[in-house]
Write a protein that holds these residues in place. Structure first.
Motif, PDB file in Angstrom:
ATOM      1  N   LYS A  99       5.864 -22.341 -32.353  1.00 41.75           N
ATOM      2  CA  LYS A  99       6.978 -22.230 -31.427  1.00 41.75           C
ATOM      3  C   LYS A  99       7.917 -23.424 -31.611  1.00 41.75           C
ATOM      4  O   LYS A  99       7.510 -24.570 -31.446  1.00 41.75           O
ATOM      5  CB  LYS A  99       6.458 -22.184 -29.989  1.00 41.75           C
ATOM      6  N   THR A 100       9.160 -23.144 -31.927  1.00 38.58           N
ATOM      7  CA  THR A 100      10.143 -24.212 -32.151  1.00 38.58           C
ATOM      8  C   THR A 100      11.396 -24.031 -31.306  1.00 38.58           C
ATOM      9  O   THR A 100      12.330 -24.821 -31.417  1.00 38.58           O
ATOM     10  CB  THR A 100      10.546 -24.275 -33.642  1.00 38.58           C
ATOM     11  N   ASP A 101      11.420 -22.993 -30.457  1.00 36.80           N
ATOM     12  CA  ASP A 101      12.639 -22.654 -29.721  1.00 36.80           C
ATOM     13  C   ASP A 101      13.036 -23.700 -28.683  1.00 36.80           C
ATOM     14  O   ASP A 101      14.185 -23.709 -28.232  1.00 36.80           O
ATOM     15  CB  ASP A 101      12.474 -21.303 -29.024  1.00 36.80           C
ATOM     16  N   ASP A 102      12.105 -24.562 -28.298  1.00 36.71           N
ATOM     17  CA  ASP A 102      12.403 -25.544 -27.259  1.00 36.71           C
ATOM     18  C   ASP A 102      12.418 -26.968 -27.808  1.00 36.71           C
ATOM     19  O   ASP A 102      12.282 -27.938 -27.064  1.00 36.71           O
ATOM     20  CB  ASP A 102      11.378 -25.433 -26.123  1.00 36.71           C
ATOM     21  N   LEU A 103      12.575 -27.102 -29.129  1.00 41.87           N
ATOM     22  CA  LEU A 103      12.587 -28.411 -29.770  1.00 41.87           C
ATOM     23  C   LEU A 103      14.008 -28.798 -30.177  1.00 41.87           C
ATOM     24  O   LEU A 103      14.862 -27.940 -30.421  1.00 41.87           O
ATOM     25  CB  LEU A 103      11.699 -28.406 -31.012  1.00 41.87           C
ATOM     26  N   LEU A 104      14.253 -30.103 -30.250  1.00 46.16           N
ATOM     27  CA  LEU A 104      15.514 -30.628 -30.776  1.00 46.16           C
ATOM     28  C   LEU A 104      15.297 -31.019 -32.232  1.00 46.16           C
ATOM     29  O   LEU A 104      14.200 -31.422 -32.627  1.00 46.16           O
ATOM     30  CB  LEU A 104      15.957 -31.855 -29.973  1.00 46.16           C
ATOM     31  N   PHE A 105      16.384 -30.946 -33.026  1.00 47.03           N
ATOM     32  CA  PHE A 105      16.285 -31.279 -34.445  1.00 47.03           C
ATOM     33  C   PHE A 105      17.397 -32.246 -34.831  1.00 47.03           C
ATOM     34  O   PHE A 105      18.560 -32.031 -34.511  1.00 47.03           O
ATOM     35  CB  PHE A 105      16.351 -30.010 -35.299  1.00 47.03           C
ATOM     36  N   SER A 106      16.997 -33.301 -35.517  1.00 50.25           N
ATOM     37  CA  SER A 106      17.948 -34.330 -35.931  1.00 50.25           C
ATOM     38  C   SER A 106      17.721 -34.646 -37.401  1.00 50.25           C
ATOM     39  O   SER A 106      16.590 -34.947 -37.819  1.00 50.25           O
ATOM     40  CB  SER A 106      17.760 -35.596 -35.085  1.00 50.25           C
ATOM     41  N   GLY A 107      18.788 -34.572 -38.201  1.00 50.25           N
ATOM     42  CA  GLY A 107      18.652 -34.821 -39.632  1.00 50.25           C
ATOM     43  C   GLY A 107      19.923 -35.371 -40.232  1.00 50.25           C
ATOM     44  O   GLY A 107      20.989 -35.384 -39.593  1.00 50.25           O
ATOM     45  N   ALA A 108      19.813 -35.810 -41.474  1.00 47.21           N
ATOM     46  CA  ALA A 108      20.963 -36.335 -42.205  1.00 47.21           C
ATOM     47  C   ALA A 108      20.884 -35.865 -43.647  1.00 47.21           C
ATOM     48  O   ALA A 108      19.795 -35.646 -44.185  1.00 47.21           O
ATOM     49  CB  ALA A 108      20.992 -37.859 -42.156  1.00 47.21           C
ATOM     50  N   SER A 109      22.056 -35.697 -44.276  1.00 46.27           N
ATOM     51  CA  SER A 109      22.142 -35.261 -45.658  1.00 46.27           C
ATOM     52  C   SER A 109      21.450 -33.907 -45.804  1.00 46.27           C
ATOM     53  O   SER A 109      21.765 -32.972 -45.061  1.00 46.27           O
ATOM     54  CB  SER A 109      21.528 -36.322 -46.575  1.00 46.27           C
ATOM     55  N   ALA A 110      20.495 -33.762 -46.730  1.00 48.14           N
ATOM     56  CA  ALA A 110      19.769 -32.498 -46.833  1.00 48.14           C
ATOM     57  C   ALA A 110      19.065 -32.166 -45.526  1.00 48.14           C
ATOM     58  O   ALA A 110      18.898 -30.994 -45.173  1.00 48.14           O
ATOM     59  CB  ALA A 110      18.751 -32.581 -47.973  1.00 48.14           C
ATOM     60  N   GLY A 111      18.665 -33.201 -44.784  1.00 48.80           N
ATOM     61  CA  GLY A 111      18.029 -32.998 -43.492  1.00 48.80           C
ATOM     62  C   GLY A 111      18.967 -32.415 -42.454  1.00 48.80           C
ATOM     63  O   GLY A 111      18.513 -31.781 -41.489  1.00 48.80           O
ATOM     64  N   ALA A 112      20.277 -32.606 -42.622  1.00 49.20           N
ATOM     65  CA  ALA A 112      21.251 -31.995 -41.717  1.00 49.20           C
ATOM     66  C   ALA A 112      21.266 -30.477 -41.910  1.00 49.20           C
ATOM     67  O   ALA A 112      21.218 -29.711 -40.943  1.00 49.20           O
ATOM     68  CB  ALA A 112      22.637 -32.578 -41.967  1.00 49.20           C
ATOM     69  N   TRP A 113      21.333 -30.032 -43.173  1.00 44.32           N
ATOM     70  CA  TRP A 113      21.307 -28.595 -43.458  1.00 44.32           C
ATOM     71  C   TRP A 113      20.006 -27.974 -42.956  1.00 44.32           C
ATOM     72  O   TRP A 113      20.005 -26.882 -42.390  1.00 44.32           O
ATOM     73  CB  TRP A 113      21.443 -28.354 -44.968  1.00 44.32           C
ATOM     74  N   ASN A 114      18.896 -28.671 -43.159  1.00 44.27           N
ATOM     75  CA  ASN A 114      17.612 -28.134 -42.721  1.00 44.27           C
ATOM     76  C   ASN A 114      17.479 -28.128 -41.201  1.00 44.27           C
ATOM     77  O   ASN A 114      16.811 -27.249 -40.635  1.00 44.27           O
ATOM     78  CB  ASN A 114      16.475 -28.938 -43.359  1.00 44.27           C
ATOM     79  N   SER A 115      18.106 -29.082 -40.537  1.00 45.52           N
ATOM     80  CA  SER A 115      18.107 -29.081 -39.071  1.00 45.52           C
ATOM     81  C   SER A 115      18.898 -27.880 -38.549  1.00 45.52           C
ATOM     82  O   SER A 115      18.516 -27.250 -37.560  1.00 45.52           O
ATOM     83  CB  SER A 115      18.714 -30.380 -38.531  1.00 45.52           C
ATOM     84  N   LEU A 116      20.009 -27.560 -39.230  1.00 48.76           N
ATOM     85  CA  LEU A 116      20.776 -26.368 -38.871  1.00 48.76           C
ATOM     86  C   LEU A 116      19.909 -25.127 -39.031  1.00 48.76           C
ATOM     87  O   LEU A 116      19.909 -24.235 -38.164  1.00 48.76           O
ATOM     88  CB  LEU A 116      22.030 -26.274 -39.746  1.00 48.76           C
ATOM     89  N   PHE A 117      19.160 -25.049 -40.119  1.00 48.68           N
ATOM     90  CA  PHE A 117      18.250 -23.919 -40.336  1.00 48.68           C
ATOM     91  C   PHE A 117      17.240 -23.797 -39.193  1.00 48.68           C
ATOM     92  O   PHE A 117      16.924 -22.686 -38.744  1.00 48.68           O
ATOM     93  CB  PHE A 117      17.516 -24.100 -41.665  1.00 48.68           C
ATOM     94  N   MET A 118      16.723 -24.911 -38.699  1.00 48.86           N
ATOM     95  CA  MET A 118      15.726 -24.865 -37.632  1.00 48.86           C
ATOM     96  C   MET A 118      16.304 -24.354 -36.320  1.00 48.86           C
ATOM     97  O   MET A 118      15.560 -23.980 -35.413  1.00 48.86           O
ATOM     98  CB  MET A 118      15.098 -26.238 -37.436  1.00 48.86           C
TER      99      MET A 118
END
Length: 311
Positions: A99-118
């Motif tokens: 379950k990830t629907d109630d989590l926050l995601f923070s990333g940078a560079s490639a991690g930014a794109w992957n945070s958007l995916f999450m």
């Protein structure tokens, strides 16, 4: 002997990474204390919609006073060049099984794109294989890859397909030649979030032109900053080298040096199409994570099988 501008720039970028790594190694005993001080004094959280900003100690006040954010747990996602597609494999397995629907995601560079995916609301595996289409896999440069990614996302998905409120993207700016991190959130729409991802991934002459502006500010790869994530206690940190932490301590130290003292050779491998098969990287990340499933079982809540009848 003369050197091309691109070669000189790669030398400069490698020097920055090496300098940061040596600082981190020398302060290894106090690593987390140092990072906390950096976060407190060198970070601003900025609302993309209304440009309202909270800097330094105000960041914690902003989080504590926001009912939506304060009780949610945070996952941070690291940069990684092409290794970001390996991380995409890790994250796809996580979204499929936990379950990830109630989590926050923070990333940078490639991690930014992957945070958007999450923050995507649909089927993660369908998204990933749809995203890794032939055009993206055949891109001839990082710049071309990013524009293909942008076109693919905007032509396939709508704003409502993503829960952008849970997304935080780190973008580096420079103040008096020192890196300063801006954490953007509260995006206007999907295109705004994608533009921020591109700003967070911008390395002059490597991923595009010399300059990139986001919100009228010259913006650079979030990986240039020491801690490009939201200043909030985190539940997990996802990186392309995370499974190496299961090795012996001595091996971890050696791997730390190998990962962070980026020579020009190592730096170029991160951004070389000839050395990276995107689909293979994704599959490896997915399968490696599957073999380490017990790690996430301990910290994340598993999804309920909707096909199992309730009694």
């Amino acid at each position: 002997m003369t050197f091309s501008p691109l070669y000189k720039f790669m030398l400069f970028v490698s020097f920055i990474y090496c300098y940061k790594s040596f600082k981190s190694i020398n302060r290894n005993v106090h690593r987390y204390t140092v990072l906390n001080e950096i976060k407190k004094h060198n970070q601003c959280v900025i609302s993309s919609k209304n440009k309202q900003s909270f800097c330094n100690n105000e960041v914690q006040i902003f989080i504590d006073n926001d009912e939506y954010f304060k009780n949610k747990k945070l996952i941070t996602i690291s940069p990684g060049g092409f290794k970001g597609f390996y991380i995409l494999g890790i994250l796809t397995f996580i979204k499929e099984n936990y379950k990830t629907d109630d989590l926050l995601f923070s990333g940078a560079s490639a991690g930014a794109w992957n945070s958007l995916f999450m923050c995507y609301n649909g089927n993660p595996l369908v998204f990933a294989y749809n995203f890794l289409d032939e055009n993206i896999r055949r891109a001839k440069s990082i710049s071309e890859l990013q524009y293909f990614m942008k076109y693919k996302l905007l032509s396939t998905y709508k704003n409502e397909d993503f829960d952008l409120k849970r997304l935080f993207i780190g973008v580096t700016t420079f103040k008096k030649f020192a890196p300063k991190i801006n954490i953007y959130s509260d995006f206007n729409d999907l295109e705004d979030a994608i533009n921020c991802c591109m700003a967070s991934s911008h390395i002059p002459l490597i991923t595009g032109g010399i300059t990139n502006k986001y919100k009228n500010m010259f913006s650079f790869d979030g990986g240039f900053s020491s801690y490009p994530y939201l200043d909030k206690e985190r539940l997990l940190h996802i990186s392309f080298s995370m499974w190496e932490t299961f090795k012996e301590d001595e091996n971890r130290k050696k791997n730390f040096l190998k990962q962070n003292l980026l020579t020009i050779k190592k730096f170029s491998e991160f951004f070389s199409f000839s050395k990276n098969n995107l689909l293979e990287l994704f599959d490896n990340g997915y399968n490696d994570t599957k073999s380490h499933k017990q790690y996430f079982d301990e910290v994340l809540e598993s999804k309920i099988d909707e096909n199992v009848p309730e009694f």
